[in-house]
Design a protein around this motif. Structure first.
Motif: not given
Length: 310
Positions: A33-34, A21-22, A285-289, A27-28
């Protein structure tokens, strides 16, 4: 892109978003954060322009502080403390000094101690103490925070105290709108000679912000059980602070952050379900992040306007 395809692209694993999912792309997260940084800056800016519309709600009063403090003491079998006009005057002068000299400390930049303020109003103490708090929203929150801190709790439950004074005042400290609470404790020779209505059960340890009396001790008349009226206008001005802006910043921030965290967590769970159902294989994957990001923003939201003790 059709609306349905856009929703799929944003919230569901699909070929168009590399099967993630985007809204979950790294980068999302940087974009979020911004956005939160801009949101926080916007809140501060609008608060400075129209503080009565967008501000920090506060409801702290001496009467409730005294009641909550004594409730803590009596629950432990200790004598309730008597609201003392002189100690309240000393607390009011300490609060005024902190705002005038712009400091957040027990001792002023010029070396003035809490005991100087107490002695300066004619309260000849045998033992004395001070608790400070700032930026809490309610009287109960102040006392609860003091009780959760071992050193501040030691003052509140010290068996040797008989009298107490408070000052609650709002102003600017270090460039920020601040609600300051000063709590001062003490006993004189005469007040110690009076038997408390509830004898203490266990003697408590001394606190770092407690001060024994200098020798010799000058005896004065015992403080009345209830002061008839504030000693001067200074005390009367510092009996409480009530602010009710149309929009409370901590409430608004909590709501926005927790709604966002809930949506992001829902997308994470949906993503895991779809990946498992379709047996999609990912290289990495980036689930931890994502979970670290969620944890960080929830902690940040929880700490907003949490108050500070000294």
């Amino acid at each position: 892109m059709a609306f349905g395809a856009l929703l799929t692209h944003l919230f569901l694993p699909h070929q168009s978003n590399n099967h993630r999912a985007k809204v979950l792309h790294v980068d999302s997260l940087l974009l979020y954060a911004l956005v939160f940084a801009v949101f926080n800056f916007g809140l501060r800016f609008v608060h400075q322009q129209i503080p009565d519309v967008l501000g920090y709600a506060t409801d702290i009063h001496v009467e409730q502080l005294l009641s909550d403090t004594n409730a803590q003491r009596t629950s432990l079998g200790l004598n309730p403390l008597t609201l003392n006009t002189q100690l309240s005057e000393a607390a009011a002068k300490k609060a005024s000094d902190m705002f005038a000299k712009d400091y957040w400390a027990h001792n002023s930049p010029t070396g003035t101690t809490p005991w100087d303020f107490i002695s300066g109003v004619g309260y000849h103490y045998v033992v004395a103490g001070e608790n400070l708090a700032k930026n809490f929203t309610t009287s109960q929150a102040v006392v609860d925070a003091w009780m959760a801190s071992p050193t501040h709790r030691a003052n509140i439950v010290k068996s040797g105290y008989r009298d107490i004074g408070f000052a609650v005042v709002n102003g600017k400290l270090n460039g920020e709108d601040t609600t300051l609470v000063v709590q001062m404790f003490g006993s004189t020779v005469d007040s110690l000679a009076t038997k408390p209505s509830n004898p203490p059960v266990v003697p408590q340890q001394a606190l770092a912000t407690e001060q024994p009396a200098p020798a010799p001790v000058v005896q004065t008349e015992a403080s009345p059980s209830v002061p008839a009226a504030p000693a001067n206008n200074l005390v009367g001005q510092f009996l409480g602070v009530t602010k009710k802006p149309a929009i409370n910043i901590p409430t608004l921030t909590h709501d926005v952050v927790f709604v966002f965290a809930g949506v992001l967590l829902g997308v994470l769970l949906l993503d895991a379900f779809v990946v498992s159902k379709r047996k999609i294989v990912r290289v990495a994957g980036h689930n931890i992040a994502h979970f670290l990001f969620l944890t960080a923003i929830v902690i940040a939201a929880s700490s907003i306007s949490g108050g500070a003790l000294l």
